[in-house]
Structure formats: C-alpha cells, structure tokens
Motif scaffolding. Sequence first.
Motif, mmCIF file in Angstrom:
data_model
loop_
_atom_site.group_PDB
_atom_site.id
_atom_site.type_symbol
_atom_site.label_atom_id
_atom_site.label_comp_id
_atom_site.label_asym_id
_atom_site.label_seq_id
_atom_site.Cartn_x
_atom_site.Cartn_y
_atom_site.Cartn_z
ATOM 1 N N ASN A 1 -6.375 67.607 -48.881
ATOM 2 C CA ASN A 1 -7.097 66.300 -49.520
ATOM 3 C C ASN A 1 -8.384 66.635 -50.225
ATOM 4 N N ALA A 2 -8.991 67.737 -49.849
ATOM 5 C CA ALA A 2 -10.497 67.594 -50.501
ATOM 6 C C ALA A 2 -10.058 68.728 -51.533
ATOM 7 N N LEU A 3 -10.945 67.936 -52.321
ATOM 8 C CA LEU A 3 -11.157 68.248 -54.343
ATOM 9 C C LEU A 3 -11.925 69.254 -53.911
ATOM 10 N N ARG B 1 -2.989 75.243 -51.045
ATOM 11 C CA ARG B 1 -3.687 76.245 -50.665
ATOM 12 C C ARG B 1 -3.143 77.487 -51.155
ATOM 13 N N MET B 2 -4.143 79.107 -51.203
ATOM 14 C CA MET B 2 -3.722 79.788 -51.726
ATOM 15 C C MET B 2 -4.411 80.893 -51.568
ATOM 16 N N ARG B 3 -3.834 82.233 -51.824
ATOM 17 C CA ARG B 3 -4.915 82.906 -51.453
ATOM 18 C C ARG B 3 -5.709 83.624 -52.718
ATOM 19 N N TRP C 1 -8.989 79.332 -57.357
ATOM 20 C CA TRP C 1 -9.846 79.028 -58.407
ATOM 21 C C TRP C 1 -10.749 78.095 -58.240
ATOM 22 N N GLN C 2 -12.340 78.229 -58.277
ATOM 23 C CA GLN C 2 -13.371 77.312 -58.257
ATOM 24 C C GLN C 2 -14.115 77.021 -58.716
ATOM 25 N N LEU C 3 -14.911 76.311 -59.478
ATOM 26 C CA LEU C 3 -16.111 75.974 -60.176
ATOM 27 C C LEU C 3 -17.173 75.191 -59.053
ATOM 28 N N VAL D 1 -18.333 67.506 -41.332
ATOM 29 C CA VAL D 1 -19.713 68.873 -41.527
ATOM 30 C C VAL D 1 -19.497 70.225 -42.118
ATOM 31 N N ARG D 2 -18.131 69.696 -42.940
ATOM 32 C CA ARG D 2 -17.985 71.226 -44.002
ATOM 33 C C ARG D 2 -18.009 72.900 -43.075
ATOM 34 N N GLY D 3 -17.194 73.192 -43.985
ATOM 35 C CA GLY D 3 -17.149 74.687 -42.930
ATOM 36 C C GLY D 3 -17.564 76.164 -43.163
ATOM 37 N N PHE E 1 -10.923 84.563 -52.656
ATOM 38 C CA PHE E 1 -9.580 84.857 -52.439
ATOM 39 C C PHE E 1 -10.421 84.773 -50.679
ATOM 40 N N ARG E 2 -8.559 84.208 -50.051
ATOM 41 C CA ARG E 2 -9.251 84.247 -48.705
ATOM 42 C C ARG E 2 -7.460 84.516 -48.356
ATOM 43 N N TYR E 3 -7.456 85.097 -46.985
ATOM 44 C CA TYR E 3 -5.449 85.384 -46.616
ATOM 45 C C TYR E 3 -6.053 84.098 -45.599
ATOM 46 N N GLU E 4 -4.881 83.142 -46.114
ATOM 47 C CA GLU E 4 -4.766 81.949 -45.380
ATOM 48 C C GLU E 4 -3.503 82.002 -45.091
ATOM 49 N N ARG E 5 -2.864 81.000 -45.053
ATOM 50 C CA ARG E 5 -1.408 80.930 -44.961
ATOM 51 C C ARG E 5 -0.813 79.980 -45.708
HETATM 52 P P1 AMP Z 1 -14.933 75.531 -49.324
HETATM 53 O O1 AMP Z 1 -14.956 76.358 -50.451
HETATM 54 O O2 AMP Z 1 -13.774 75.944 -48.296
HETATM 55 O O3 AMP Z 1 -15.261 74.082 -49.675
HETATM 56 O O4 AMP Z 1 -13.647 74.482 -50.768
HETATM 57 C C1 AMP Z 1 -14.075 74.342 -52.037
HETATM 58 C C2 AMP Z 1 -13.411 73.623 -52.732
HETATM 59 O O5 AMP Z 1 -12.286 74.774 -53.445
HETATM 60 C C3 AMP Z 1 -11.635 73.002 -51.512
HETATM 61 O O6 AMP Z 1 -11.693 71.696 -51.844
HETATM 62 C C4 AMP Z 1 -10.449 73.267 -51.587
HETATM 63 O O7 AMP Z 1 -10.128 72.401 -54.129
HETATM 64 C C5 AMP Z 1 -10.847 74.614 -53.239
HETATM 65 N N1 AMP Z 1 -9.973 75.679 -52.199
HETATM 66 C C6 AMP Z 1 -10.538 76.210 -50.799
HETATM 67 N N2 AMP Z 1 -9.658 76.568 -50.066
HETATM 68 C C7 AMP Z 1 -8.546 76.975 -51.235
HETATM 69 C C8 AMP Z 1 -7.469 77.865 -50.906
HETATM 70 N N3 AMP Z 1 -6.941 78.592 -50.356
HETATM 71 N N4 AMP Z 1 -6.640 77.285 -51.933
HETATM 72 C C9 AMP Z 1 -6.555 76.535 -52.614
HETATM 73 N N5 AMP Z 1 -7.615 76.048 -52.925
HETATM 74 C C10 AMP Z 1 -9.272 75.798 -52.287
#
Ligand code: AMP
Length: 427
Positions: free
Chosen positions: A282-284, A123-125, A128-130, A259-261, A114-118
């Motif tokens: 563009n980052a998957l 880009r969603m709020r 899902w990640q694996l 550098v990554r965030g 969950f991230r409060y992004e625009r």
């Molecule tokens: P991060 O955890 O920021 O390193 O992101 C890893 C991956 O999660 C990114 O490359 C995106 O594919 C995906 N991701 C990160 N933030 C979002 C978001 N707000 N909505 C959808 N996918 C996201």
Amino acid sequence: MKLAINSPRGTTDIYGEDIRYRDFINSTARNIFKVFNFEELITPAFEYTEVFSRSIGEETDIVQKEMYTFFDKKGRSLTLRPEGTASVVRAAVENKMFGSGNLPVKLFYIGNMFRYERPQKGRMREFWQLGVEAMGSDNPVLDAEIIWMLSMIFQRLGFRNLTLLVNSIGCLKCRKAFIKEFKKYLKPKAGGLCGDCRKRLGKNPLRIFDCKVAGCRETAKNGPKIPQYLCESCNTHFTGVTDSLSRLSVNFKISDSLVRGFDYYTKTVFEIVSNDLDSAQNALGGGGRYDDLIAQFGGPDMPAIGFAVGIDRTAMLMKELGIGYGTDTERIKVYLVSMDNDLTGYMLEILKLLRDSGISCDINYTSRSMKAEIKKAEKLDFNIIAFLGEHEFKNKSVTLKNLKDFKQYTISKKEVVEKIFEIAGRI
Ligand code: AMP
C-alpha cells in the motif's frame, strides 16, 4: 523456427493508456519539482556493487537477496540500481556538487529500478521511481518541505484517500539505546520469527520492521517504541518537523513503528500509503533523512533528506480508482473522419486548426463505413469524432460527436476549437 520469447518474469511492456498515465505522473511531479527549485540528475542504470551494498545495508532484503549483480568482462562487480539515493549521493560527491554557497543541493531523478523480488500485484522486478534528494541542511523546515512536496504530488494527481505517516528513528547515538531494549524484548520471541529475522535479531534488528513476513512485522510493532528513546536533539528536530508541517497545513499521522527498509536513514522517516490498497503493497512512496551517508561516500559530513515514489504502483491505483490522466483538455483526443476523398483539402485545414490549438487528433486514411470508423475511434480511445462531409464543407463547419454520450453538434469552423474544449470539460 519461430521464436516464442516473452519479456522476463517481473517485467512488462508499457504502452497505450499506461504511457499516458506515466506521462501525466511525471509531468505533474516535474512541475512541482520546478516550483520547489529542484534540478534533474540522470545517473547510470548500473553502478559498482559497493555503491549499494555499503549504503543500503548488508542485512536488508535488497542487498541480501534482490540485487541484479553481475561481473563485466573485466571481472568488475556491477549492480543494476535497486533504488535512486545511493547513486545520487555517489554522483554528487564525484562531481563535487557541494560548494559553500549552494546548499542545500536539490536534485530529482526519474528512472527504472531493478529488484529480484517475487512479482505480484504492485511489485515488479523492473519498476520506475521518481525521487528527490536535498543535501546540505539538517533544518527541520527542509524535512517539512520535502514531505509537503510528496503530499502535493499525490494531491495534484487527484488522490484523496491517502495517509501520510511520519516518524523519527533518531540518530545513530540514540538509536543504540532503543536497539538494546528492542533486543531484550525480542529475545524470548525469537522462536516465532522467520529464519532471516532470527539472524537480523543479532545483527540489525531494525530490519525486522520491514520483513516480508507479516508476523515478524507485527511482533516488532508490538515492542518498545523508537520515539521514546530519542535524544534531546532528535526530539527537538522532530518537533520542528511536525510544527512546520502543521504550519503548511499538511495532513499527517505520527506512526511510531515506521522505520523504512534502508540502513542509511536517520531521524525523520515518512511514507505515503493508500487506504484503497492491500497493506503489503500500500505504500506509494516514502523517504527519510540520511545524515551520515554523504560522508560514507567520501563526501563532506553533510546531512540530507529525500524520497522516492513508485510510478507503476501510482499509475495502477489511479486506473483502479478511475482517476483520469491529465487535465480534461490534455485527455481529449479527436478523430477526424471523412468519407469523401475530394474533401482532403478541407480535412487538412481542420487538422491544422486543431493541432495548432494543441488538440491531439488523427484522421482516417481509408474511408470505410461510419459505423466502422466509430468502432475504431472507440478502440483507440478517441473521445470525439469530428465528421466532415459535403454539408460541412459547404457551410465551413464540422460535426462533432461526443463518444461518451453520443450527443452531436454541428459547429462553424471558427468555433470548433472552443466547442471541443467545452466538451472536454464534460468527459
Ligand atoms: P523504496 O525505494 O523501497 O522506499 O520504495 C519506494 C516506492 O517505490 C514504494 O513505495 C513503491 O511504490 C515503489 N516500489 C518499491 N519496490 C517496488 C517494486 N518491486 N515494484 C513496484 N514498485 C516498487
């Protein structure tokens, strides 16, 4: 009064074909995790806020602006997880997973973040990640294995036009030298940076590299390059990583501005980007080494590395590029149709035969016109109609219609499964 409530902004309901894409992504990744000897870990969807604020970094966008933080009824500050690594490290330390003979501890997770992004495309709020975390070794071979695994996931999913970017941002010691030079370079340019980056310049200038404002990122990229400031040990480590990647025939490109965030990264960082997507999204997936984080959580002083893949963005791009979900046989769906209630027994026989063979299928419960059934089959994403009529019943056969090219085959019951698999290869 009727309620007219939509899902919250930045969230979405996932169903139908999207579920099938996600199942395919998750099962492909799970198989690869197994091959690389990783075990699953499920952590809570929320944690005490410090788990994230202390590890991800106070100056990051995530901590500053994007966390869903709330107080529970006892006044404790909790946060919905914005990423997976901090929770995995917290869990590994709390559950004393680090023994002396079991290193590295290798874990994977699949979960919503969950991230409060625009909200915008990709880009969603809630998303899902694996991801994976390998904790307890600083051997560069482990870095290469992790990067190889990331690349393998996308290859197995059917992607071809991707680039794997790799860099080293050094350890905390050698990064100091870089930051000194970087600040010197940025100071005269401060006027052109956004308000957030002007603050970052004093406190944490590395975060300017991942500012959402493209101009700030550009300015950072045109400055001094981190790899030129690496200490000898970080340099040797990075050479170890790139040599191992070459031995494993993993294609990669060194990107000296990656550098990554997150603040916790040290040494190796990497990202897999799609050349078919707009550069802002563009980052998957991506990840890096975090050699100081476990100790920060009160665990042993132990190096580690991991990555996370965005499942939603990956599924979205697969759909856009026309990459199918699953193998041909996994994708196949058969609609069994009969217009004759007297044939229910034969219908069940065929239904059992197909389902016992692992073929996904359904039957029509009400007999309407054949035309209506074909329409329904197309609407519900069936690929083949298996028709049972008087003629088929008498001859112990089935008539198959491939809904892609509308070719039709009448096949004996004994051979029908084989024929369906054959058609599946052409869908
Ligand atoms: P991060 O955890 O920021 O390193 O992101 C890893 C991956 O999660 C990114 O490359 C995106 O594919 C995906 N991701 C990160 N933030 C979002 C978001 N707000 N909505 C959808 N996918 C996201």
